[in-house]
Scaffold this motif. Structure first.
Motif, PDB file in Angstrom:
ATOM      1  N   UNK A 168      -4.684   0.774   8.890  1.00 53.53           N
ATOM      2  CA  UNK A 168      -3.399   0.658   9.235  1.00 53.53           C
ATOM      3  C   UNK A 168      -2.972  -0.674   9.275  1.00 53.53           C
ATOM      4  N   UNK A 169      -3.924  -1.726   9.480  1.00 55.37           N
ATOM      5  CA  UNK A 169      -3.530  -3.004   9.365  1.00 55.37           C
ATOM      6  C   UNK A 169      -3.264  -3.474   7.949  1.00 55.37           C
ATOM      7  N   UNK A 170      -4.337  -3.206   7.176  1.00 55.33           N
ATOM      8  CA  UNK A 170      -4.369  -3.479   5.687  1.00 55.33           C
ATOM      9  C   UNK A 170      -2.885  -2.941   5.166  1.00 55.33           C
ATOM     10  N   UNK A 171      -2.614  -1.733   5.151  1.00 55.88           N
ATOM     11  CA  UNK A 171      -1.375  -1.239   4.815  1.00 55.88           C
ATOM     12  C   UNK A 171      -0.175  -1.844   5.582  1.00 55.88           C
ATOM     13  N   UNK A 172      -0.251  -2.265   6.932  1.00 55.56           N
ATOM     14  CA  UNK A 172       0.774  -2.858   7.496  1.00 55.56           C
ATOM     15  C   UNK A 172       1.112  -4.359   6.889  1.00 55.56           C
ATOM     16  N   UNK A 173       0.040  -5.018   6.741  1.00 58.29           N
ATOM     17  CA  UNK A 173       0.161  -6.306   6.148  1.00 58.29           C
ATOM     18  C   UNK A 173       0.712  -6.206   4.454  1.00 58.29           C
ATOM     19  N   UNK A 174       0.195  -5.311   3.843  1.00 61.78           N
ATOM     20  CA  UNK A 174       0.740  -5.013   2.589  1.00 61.78           C
ATOM     21  C   UNK A 174       2.246  -4.779   2.477  1.00 61.78           C
ATOM     22  N   UNK A 175       2.610  -4.106   3.481  1.00 62.34           N
ATOM     23  CA  UNK A 175       4.092  -3.248   3.763  1.00 62.34           C
ATOM     24  C   UNK A 175       4.960  -4.708   3.866  1.00 62.34           C
ATOM     25  N   UNK A 176       4.581  -5.398   5.036  1.00 62.52           N
ATOM     26  CA  UNK A 176       5.156  -6.700   5.427  1.00 62.52           C
ATOM     27  C   UNK A 176       5.311  -7.512   4.298  1.00 62.52           C
ATOM     28  N   UNK A 177       4.297  -8.138   3.272  1.00 61.20           N
ATOM     29  CA  UNK A 177       4.186  -8.753   2.319  1.00 61.20           C
ATOM     30  C   UNK A 177       5.140  -8.404   1.220  1.00 61.20           C
ATOM     31  N   UNK A 178       5.381  -7.125   0.979  1.00 58.55           N
ATOM     32  CA  UNK A 178       6.297  -6.575   0.290  1.00 58.55           C
ATOM     33  C   UNK A 178       7.702  -6.618   0.594  1.00 58.55           C
TER      34      UNK A 178
END
Length: 452
Positions: A437-447
């Motif tokens: 979830x953290x990995x996907x969340x950070x990717x989401x925030x970076x986008x």
């Protein structure tokens, strides 16, 4: 004994599911080459942000973040884009960047300050062979808020002073974005490498805590093939969308875009999870075990704080290697394309409702379901049959293949290894869910940060 009593129809379905899975994955990976990649768009957005942020960055760190010449960097990035990736806006930006210094000096600054657009238009059309494009450009100049970068570059191109052309508020906002998107990942990489080196030092000194015992569901190889190949791939990735699409079209018929598309993604993903969960429930029904049994799956929910710390450490340690593999893949093979369409939806959307729905799908639903299947059921069963090393590699490979993207497969394989090692070392499933979830969340925030 279990193999002798295995019904033939079950073995037949397992073999059929495996063959269909090979065909589905082969076709999906081939089709991924035709899907556009978000990498060029991310690179372009980052160059634009760097150019807008440049006036607000301290001189000491400016070269590190934006390079010596951010205008040249943007110009080169624009020139590297394929024709299909460039629109009128990109061509206008490139035209303003291509104006020579002599031509810039020949344009009168006071003309723009007085907003005598007719004079500006005549000057530009006399000096540049970009009549149609610059007709549109001059019209865009009248609205500063429509496009801050296009406004700034066109303003400077016709001789405007920097204090008029540069919006300080926009520049400060972009500087914050740039710092967040570059310095925080760099800090995380350094912390991850330090944690990895510490872990290696503890291993050499035999000071690591022994890994706990891993519970596994007593499923046969045929059962696992039916669950992953039959349930996850054939029914989940192939059949479920055929049923879910008409249903989602009906539900979202009166809903406007982009919320409509986001809801379709949510419904489609939810539908994909149903077949494997039903199959898993059926497989363990005679064992009197609930599908989401805390005991068998070792969720570890009672120690949430420890699970969160383990997830953060795992995320930090795996990130340098995922980024390294991504960089090496691009270096040796170029950008193969095939990005997950959801990435472009996040990158392009400005609707908070649509983004919230996508956030639920990527940060909540995907980690819960995928960790349940890959690290909750598959990995422990493989460990029991094949040992830890081979099980980690096999489960990570299946995890990467299941995403049907050639370009994303190498980094996802490394991420899968990290998640599997976290599952084995912690003895709990919840840290894997939180790390995913953290990995996907950070990717989401970076986008979102790099969105135009």
């Amino acid at each position: 004994m279990q193999k002798k009593n295995m019904p033939r129809w079950k073995v037949f379905l397992a073999i059929l599911s495996l063959l269909l899975t090979i065909l589905i994955w082969q076709r999906g990976l081939q089709e991924s080459f035709d899907r556009p990649s978000v990498t060029p768009k991310l690179a372009l957005n980052q160059r634009e942000i760097a150019l807008l942020a440049y006036p607000s960055l301290p001189n000491s760190i400016s070269p590190l973040l934006v390079g010596e010449d951010p205008e040249l960097g943007l110009k080169n990035t624009l020139r590297e884009l394929d024709q299909g990736q460039t629109g009128n806006r990109e061509r206008l930006l490139l035209a303003t960047l291509a104006i020579s210094e002599d031509e810039k000096r020949s344009l009168l600054a006071d003309t723009f300050q007085e907003k005598d657009l007719n004079t500006v238009r005549e000057t530009l059309l006399d000096s540049l062979d970009q009549k149609d494009n610059f007709q549109i450009l001059i019209d865009r100049i009248q609205d500063q808020q429509s496009d801050p970068l296009l406004y700034r570059m066109s303003c400077l191109a016709i001789g405007g002073e920097p204090d008029i052309c540069v919006d300080e508020r926009v520049s400060r906002n972009m500087a914050f974005r740039l710092l967040f998107s570059q310095l925080l990942p760099l800090l995380a990489i350094l912390m991850g490498l330090l944690l990895f080196l510490r872990q290696g030092w503890l291993y050499l000194r035999n000071a690591n805590s022994p890994w706990p015992e891993i519970n596994f569901l007593p499923l046969s190889t045929v059962d696992m093939v039916l669950l992953i190949a039959g349930g996850f791939v054939v029914l989940g990735e192939l059949v479920s969308p055929l049923i879910a699409m008409p249903f989602s079209d009906l539900i979202t018929r009166e809903i406007a875009s982009p919320v409509k598309e986001s809801l379709k993604v949510l419904i489609g993903y939810a539908a994909m999870t149903v077949p494997p969960l039903i199959i898993l429930r059926q497989q363990i029904s005679h064992l009197r075990i609930k599908v989401l049994s805390m005991e068998w799956l070792q969720w570890g929910g009672r120690s949430f704080a420890k699970s969160a710390v383990d997830a953060l450490k795992g995320w930090l340690m795996v990130m340098p290697f995922v980024l390294l593999v991504s960089w090496l893949t691009t270096l040796f093979f170029g950008d193969p394309g095939g990005s997950n369409p959801l990435l472009d939806m996040v990158l392009s959307s400005k609707n908070y409702s649509a983004l919230s729905i996508l956030l639920i799908t990527t940060v909540v639903m995907a980690p819960l379901f995928e960790e349940l299947i890959f690290r909750g059921v598959l990995l422990p069963a493989l460990v029991k049959k094949q040992g830890r090393v081979l099980s980690v590699l096999v489960s990570a490979l299946i995890f990467a293949l299941a995403h049907l993207s050639v370009g994303e497969m190498p980094p996802l394989f490394v991420l899968g290894i990290g998640l599997a090692l976290l599952r084995l070392s912690s003895g709990r499933l919840l840290p894997c869910v939180l790390m995913h979830s953290l990995w996907n969340g950070v990717t989401f925030a970076n986008l979102l940060i790099l969105s135009a």
